[in-house]
Design a protein around this motif. Structure first.
Motif, PDB file in Angstrom:
ATOM      1  N   ASN A 102     -27.917 -58.694-112.429  1.00  0.00           N
ATOM      2  CA  ASN A 102     -28.158 -57.379-111.832  1.00  0.00           C
ATOM      3  C   ASN A 102     -26.875 -56.795-111.258  1.00  0.00           C
ATOM      4  O   ASN A 102     -26.585 -56.901-110.071  1.00  0.00           O
ATOM      5  CB  ASN A 102     -29.231 -57.507-110.750  1.00  0.00           C
ATOM      6  CG  ASN A 102     -29.603 -56.168-110.159  1.00  0.00           C
ATOM      7  OD1 ASN A 102     -29.259 -55.124-110.705  1.00  0.00           O
ATOM      8  ND2 ASN A 102     -30.289 -56.196-109.039  1.00  0.00           N
ATOM      9  N   VAL A 103     -26.079 -56.159-112.116  1.00  0.00           N
ATOM     10  CA  VAL A 103     -24.844 -55.482-111.720  1.00  0.00           C
ATOM     11  C   VAL A 103     -25.059 -53.986-111.816  1.00  0.00           C
ATOM     12  O   VAL A 103     -25.677 -53.490-112.767  1.00  0.00           O
ATOM     13  CB  VAL A 103     -23.675 -55.916-112.632  1.00  0.00           C
ATOM     14  CG1 VAL A 103     -22.442 -55.077-112.373  1.00  0.00           C
ATOM     15  CG2 VAL A 103     -23.357 -57.387-112.423  1.00  0.00           C
ATOM     16  N   ASN A 104     -24.540 -53.250-110.819  1.00  0.00           N
ATOM     17  CA  ASN A 104     -24.608 -51.797-110.848  1.00  0.00           C
ATOM     18  C   ASN A 104     -23.291 -51.233-111.364  1.00  0.00           C
ATOM     19  O   ASN A 104     -22.218 -51.598-110.869  1.00  0.00           O
ATOM     20  CB  ASN A 104     -24.879 -51.242-109.444  1.00  0.00           C
ATOM     21  CG  ASN A 104     -26.220 -51.689-108.909  1.00  0.00           C
ATOM     22  OD1 ASN A 104     -27.223 -51.638-109.616  1.00  0.00           O
ATOM     23  ND2 ASN A 104     -26.252 -52.147-107.671  1.00  0.00           N
ATOM     24  N   LEU A 105     -23.372 -50.361-112.334  1.00  0.00           N
ATOM     25  CA  LEU A 105     -22.198 -49.716-112.918  1.00  0.00           C
ATOM     26  C   LEU A 105     -22.163 -48.262-112.465  1.00  0.00           C
ATOM     27  O   LEU A 105     -23.143 -47.533-112.635  1.00  0.00           O
ATOM     28  CB  LEU A 105     -22.275 -49.796-114.449  1.00  0.00           C
ATOM     29  CG  LEU A 105     -21.232 -49.030-115.256  1.00  0.00           C
ATOM     30  CD1 LEU A 105     -19.844 -49.558-114.981  1.00  0.00           C
ATOM     31  CD2 LEU A 105     -21.556 -49.116-116.756  1.00  0.00           C
TER      32      LEU A 105
ATOM     33  N   LEU B 267     -21.362 -40.854-122.924  1.00  0.00           N
ATOM     34  CA  LEU B 267     -21.223 -42.246-122.531  1.00  0.00           C
ATOM     35  C   LEU B 267     -22.499 -42.789-121.896  1.00  0.00           C
ATOM     36  O   LEU B 267     -22.798 -43.978-122.010  1.00  0.00           O
ATOM     37  CB  LEU B 267     -20.050 -42.407-121.568  1.00  0.00           C
ATOM     38  CG  LEU B 267     -18.660 -42.072-122.140  1.00  0.00           C
ATOM     39  CD1 LEU B 267     -17.578 -42.336-121.105  1.00  0.00           C
ATOM     40  CD2 LEU B 267     -18.385 -42.859-123.411  1.00  0.00           C
ATOM     41  N   ALA B 268     -23.249 -41.941-121.223  1.00  0.00           N
ATOM     42  CA  ALA B 268     -24.513 -42.391-120.623  1.00  0.00           C
ATOM     43  C   ALA B 268     -25.473 -42.861-121.707  1.00  0.00           C
ATOM     44  O   ALA B 268     -26.159 -43.886-121.557  1.00  0.00           O
ATOM     45  CB  ALA B 268     -25.133 -41.273-119.803  1.00  0.00           C
ATOM     46  N   ALA B 269     -25.535 -42.123-122.801  1.00  0.00           N
ATOM     47  CA  ALA B 269     -26.394 -42.532-123.913  1.00  0.00           C
ATOM     48  C   ALA B 269     -25.910 -43.840-124.516  1.00  0.00           C
ATOM     49  O   ALA B 269     -26.705 -44.690-124.925  1.00  0.00           O
ATOM     50  CB  ALA B 269     -26.429 -41.434-124.976  1.00  0.00           C
TER      51      ALA B 269
ATOM     52  N   ASP C 204     -30.302 -49.734-117.753  1.00  0.00           N
ATOM     53  CA  ASP C 204     -30.935 -48.538-117.199  1.00  0.00           C
ATOM     54  C   ASP C 204     -29.859 -47.540-116.790  1.00  0.00           C
ATOM     55  O   ASP C 204     -28.807 -47.931-116.260  1.00  0.00           O
ATOM     56  CB  ASP C 204     -31.780 -48.897-115.972  1.00  0.00           C
ATOM     57  CG  ASP C 204     -32.997 -49.740-116.330  1.00  0.00           C
ATOM     58  OD1 ASP C 204     -33.290 -49.882-117.534  1.00  0.00           O
ATOM     59  OD2 ASP C 204     -33.642 -50.257-115.395  1.00  0.00           O
ATOM     60  N   VAL C 205     -30.109 -46.250-117.018  1.00  0.00           N
ATOM     61  CA  VAL C 205     -29.122 -45.218-116.726  1.00  0.00           C
ATOM     62  C   VAL C 205     -29.746 -44.120-115.884  1.00  0.00           C
ATOM     63  O   VAL C 205     -30.853 -43.654-116.169  1.00  0.00           O
ATOM     64  CB  VAL C 205     -28.548 -44.604-118.024  1.00  0.00           C
ATOM     65  CG1 VAL C 205     -27.565 -43.476-117.705  1.00  0.00           C
ATOM     66  CG2 VAL C 205     -27.862 -45.676-118.865  1.00  0.00           C
TER      67      VAL C 205
ATOM     68  N   CYS D 263     -26.891 -48.315-114.425  1.00  0.00           N
ATOM     69  CA  CYS D 263     -25.696 -47.472-114.463  1.00  0.00           C
ATOM     70  C   CYS D 263     -26.004 -46.125-113.822  1.00  0.00           C
ATOM     71  O   CYS D 263     -27.005 -45.486-114.150  1.00  0.00           O
ATOM     72  CB  CYS D 263     -25.231 -47.264-115.902  1.00  0.00           C
ATOM     73  SG  CYS D 263     -23.933 -46.008-116.100  1.00  0.00           S
ATOM     74  N   VAL D 264     -25.119 -45.701-112.911  1.00  0.00           N
ATOM     75  CA  VAL D 264     -25.153 -44.338-112.389  1.00  0.00           C
ATOM     76  C   VAL D 264     -24.004 -43.583-113.061  1.00  0.00           C
ATOM     77  O   VAL D 264     -22.838 -43.934-112.887  1.00  0.00           O
ATOM     78  CB  VAL D 264     -24.994 -44.314-110.861  1.00  0.00           C
ATOM     79  CG1 VAL D 264     -24.906 -42.880-110.357  1.00  0.00           C
ATOM     80  CG2 VAL D 264     -26.154 -45.047-110.198  1.00  0.00           C
ATOM     81  N   TYR D 265     -24.363 -42.589-113.845  1.00  0.00           N
ATOM     82  CA  TYR D 265     -23.373 -41.814-114.603  1.00  0.00           C
ATOM     83  C   TYR D 265     -23.146 -40.478-113.905  1.00  0.00           C
ATOM     84  O   TYR D 265     -24.096 -39.756-113.592  1.00  0.00           O
ATOM     85  CB  TYR D 265     -23.876 -41.573-116.026  1.00  0.00           C
ATOM     86  CG  TYR D 265     -23.011 -40.630-116.840  1.00  0.00           C
ATOM     87  CD1 TYR D 265     -21.903 -41.107-117.542  1.00  0.00           C
ATOM     88  CD2 TYR D 265     -23.298 -39.259-116.905  1.00  0.00           C
ATOM     89  CE1 TYR D 265     -21.109 -40.243-118.291  1.00  0.00           C
ATOM     90  CE2 TYR D 265     -22.506 -38.402-117.649  1.00  0.00           C
ATOM     91  CZ  TYR D 265     -21.417 -38.894-118.336  1.00  0.00           C
ATOM     92  OH  TYR D 265     -20.628 -38.042-119.072  1.00  0.00           O
ATOM     93  N   VAL D 266     -21.876 -40.134-113.665  1.00  0.00           N
ATOM     94  CA  VAL D 266     -21.561 -38.887-112.980  1.00  0.00           C
ATOM     95  C   VAL D 266     -20.291 -38.282-113.563  1.00  0.00           C
ATOM     96  O   VAL D 266     -19.301 -38.978-113.810  1.00  0.00           O
ATOM     97  CB  VAL D 266     -21.404 -39.117-111.461  1.00  0.00           C
ATOM     98  CG1 VAL D 266     -20.320 -40.144-111.157  1.00  0.00           C
ATOM     99  CG2 VAL D 266     -21.128 -37.813-110.726  1.00  0.00           C
TER     100      VAL D 266
END
Length: 624
Positions: free
Chosen positions: A492-495, A540-542, A550-551, A575-578
């Protein structure tokens, strides 16, 4: 050999041997090699691959990687989080699998972090030449591609006979557990030798404990260091990674609180003091804070603790500008203790700090000096507040506002992992480290691609600590492969994936040095041949989602904060994509960094940059 024996292949014997190696420091015993990462090809599948299967998961847990370099990064992340007392092994096939280890090995050795590399090698018996992936060297028959690992390894051996494994394995363990010598250790394993059977003495498989020593300082060196500190009016401590490796944070705090000496930290040393300690000035050097760098410029004594004084720390030998400045270096490695013509204090960081505190009993810096640096710290905290703040919660965030949002979400135990791009500079200046192991920056090698696999290693070493891998789009495109491993293993790593359409750090550096951001943007090519067209339509999120993670997409500051909270609470890799607003910038560099500029050029930007370079380089000095 006498006594009882056990008949095993060389690979089986090595796996069994590794399962019985332990470190011990301060009475605490840990297993040295906790798992083995592996990607199998013809050079190791029937040797080490079969041995890992034969010996079983209890003897040696196996972790399946996707990229050989990334496996080394994961092992290094594990080792650093484990204070260098435990690490992982990495096995690959011969050929490209082995040479892919070189970058990871260099990173481990530069950062003095232990990792055991077990690449397959060409046949020792030479049944045919060349075999697949064998490098034929016309004037040296014993050279293979694995020789590329020699200069980036702290210890290298090639096991061409079964009986060679015993001394080679013991030497490998000695180096891995030596706080001075540690780094990448390579045992090249010819594929035929791996599968060869041998009668091994049972003693080879007995539990073996490697004591990690804490050498105390020499009495004369300690007395000299104490005299230097007592005579100083403006002393400054530079805390390096050795403070963490030695678990010396409490000893540093005790010294600081007894003497009032302030502390600036390197990238590896940040978090040695908690950010809100009155004497913690934050980062020092090119990416440091204004208060730490100003005190460094005016210091009459610099006390280095566990630092190797990289050019970022010394601002390329321009930072320590006091006319009579002197140095005391506390370091377990004599090589580093003697840098900058210092008074050396060769000792373990914790042992040395404890002894120095006792030797300085009753001594404290002047109250005016304490008031000065505390006021400077308060001014810098207001700068951090401004960089983190977002007046419009519904606007696209800047990169520093991304850090501000994360700062508001993390707890004391969270770990932030980063290595390259513009983020290390922003983090070193701005991040408020709440605990000794929260700030995990690999900046000795500044290796793009480190963050995601290292995050896996950190999480494996500290399963109770939330882990955040902070990655820009340039770094992400270098090495996203271990997302698949995180999903497969349930790590469980958050990106946090920041999209700014190119190499932001090098783009800025390019502009400063007269190269006009050439080749640093991810954009279409225009008619003039430059990459200055529209941004590339890359999602990149896709891509992250396609790898199983999970994104959550965040378009505004408000959405970002909510997404970070959700990610932290999730029990799956997330992943939190911004996409960030490029107009917002962090505080400017507070000290110089030497990047040579073209000495002759026709373009005005380069001519102007050279003029500035010559002005700056004149401040460089040798400390004798």
């Amino acid at each position: 050999m006498t006594g009882s024996t056990r008949r095993l292949t060389v690979a089986q014997a090595l796996v069994e041997f590794l399962a019985h190696q332990y470190t011990e420091r301060d009475g605490r015993r840990r297993r040295l090699i906790n798992a083995c990462w592996g990607i199998f090809g013809h050079g190791n599948v029937a040797g080490l691959g079969q041995a890992l299967l034969e010996c079983g998961r209890t003897t040696m847990p196996y972790l399946q990687g996707r990229n050989e370099q990334a496996m080394v990064h994961a092992a290094v992340g594990y080792a650093r989080q484990s204070d260098r007392l435990s690490t992982h092994a990495v096995t690959t096939s011969i050929g490209p699998g082995a040479t892919n280890l070189v970058t990871g090995a260099a990173l481990a050795t530069v950062n003095r972090l232990p990792v055991l590399l077990l690449p397959g090698d060409a046949f020792a018996t030479r049944p045919a030449e060349p075999v697949l992936q064998q490098l034929e060297h016309p004037s040296a028959g014993d050279v293979s591609v694995n020789d590329a690992l020699r200069p980036v390894s702290r210890y290298f051996d090639r096991v061409v006979r079964p009986e060679m494994l015993v001394p080679a394995a013991l030497q490998a363990m000695r180096v891995l557990t030596d706080p001075v010598e540690t780094g990448a250790v390579t045992l090249a394993m010819p594929q035929d030798v791996q599968a060869e059977a041998f009668d091994w003495p049972e003693e080879f498989f007995a539990d073996r404990v490697w004591h990690v020593r804490r050498p105390a300082p020499d009495a004369a060196e300690l007395a000299e260091a104490a005299r230097a500190v007592r005579a100083a009016r403006r002393p400054l401590i530079i805390a390096g990674g050795g403070v963490h490796h030695s678990e010396a944070e409490d000893a540093l705090k005790a010294l600081v609180e007894a003497t009032g000496i302030p502390v600036g930290s390197t990238q590896a040393g940040k978090g040695s003091l908690r950010y809100d300690h009155p004497a913690d000035l934050g980062g020092v050097g090119h990416t440091g804070t204004a208060v730490a760098d100003e005190l460094a410029r005016t210091a009459d004594l610099v006390i280095g603790v566990g630092t190797r004084y990289s050019d970022f720390t010394t601002a390329s030998s321009t930072l320590f500008a006091g006319p009579g400045v002197r140095f005391v270096n506390l370091n377990v490695a004599a090589f580093d203790a003697h840098k900058l013509s210092a008074r050396p204090l060769v000792a373990d960081a914790r042992a040395g700090l404890t002894a120095l505190t006792e030797a300085l009993a009753g001594h404290r810096v002047d109250q005016a000096y304490e008031a000065e640096y505390r006021a400077g710290k308060a001014r810098w905290e207001r700068i951090v507040d401004a960089a983190y703040a977002a007046a419009d919660q519904d606007a696209r965030p800047t990169q520093t506002q991304v850090l501000g949002a994360l700062d508001s979400v993390v707890g004391d135990l969270d770990v932030v992992v980063n290595a390259a791009g513009s983020l290390p500079g922003d983090l070193h200046k701005l991040w408020r480290a709440r605990s000794p192991r929260q700030y995990h920056l690999e900046y000795g090698y500044s290796c793009m691609g480190y963050e995601i696999p290292a995050g896996l290693g950190v999480r494996l070493a500290a399963p109770d600590r939330p882990v955040w891998s902070l990655v820009g789009d340039g770094t992400y495109l270098m090495m996203p492969t271990e997302i698949v491993t995180a999903v497969q293993e349930g790590i469980n790593v958050n990106l946090v994936l920041i999209q700014n359409h190119g190499y932001a750090s090098i783009g800025g550096l390019s502009e400063e040095t007269g190269a006009e951001r050439f080749g640093t943007a991810y954009r279409y090519r225009t008619d003039d041949g430059t990459y200055s067209g529209a941004p590339l339509p890359v999602d990149l999120a896709a891509n992250v989602a396609s790898l199983g993670m999970d994104v959550i997409r965040a378009g505004t500051v408000r959405e970002l904060r909510a997404a970070l909270v959700t990610a932290r609470e999730s029990d799956r890799p997330t992943c939190v994509y911004v996409e960030t607003d490029p107009t917002g910038t962090a505080p400017a560099a507070q000290a110089w960094w030497d990047v040579p500029v073209a000495q002759t050029a026709t373009r005005p930007a380069a001519v102007k940059a050279r003029e500035e370079y010559e002005r700056r380089v004149a401040d460089r000095r040798r400390h004798l």
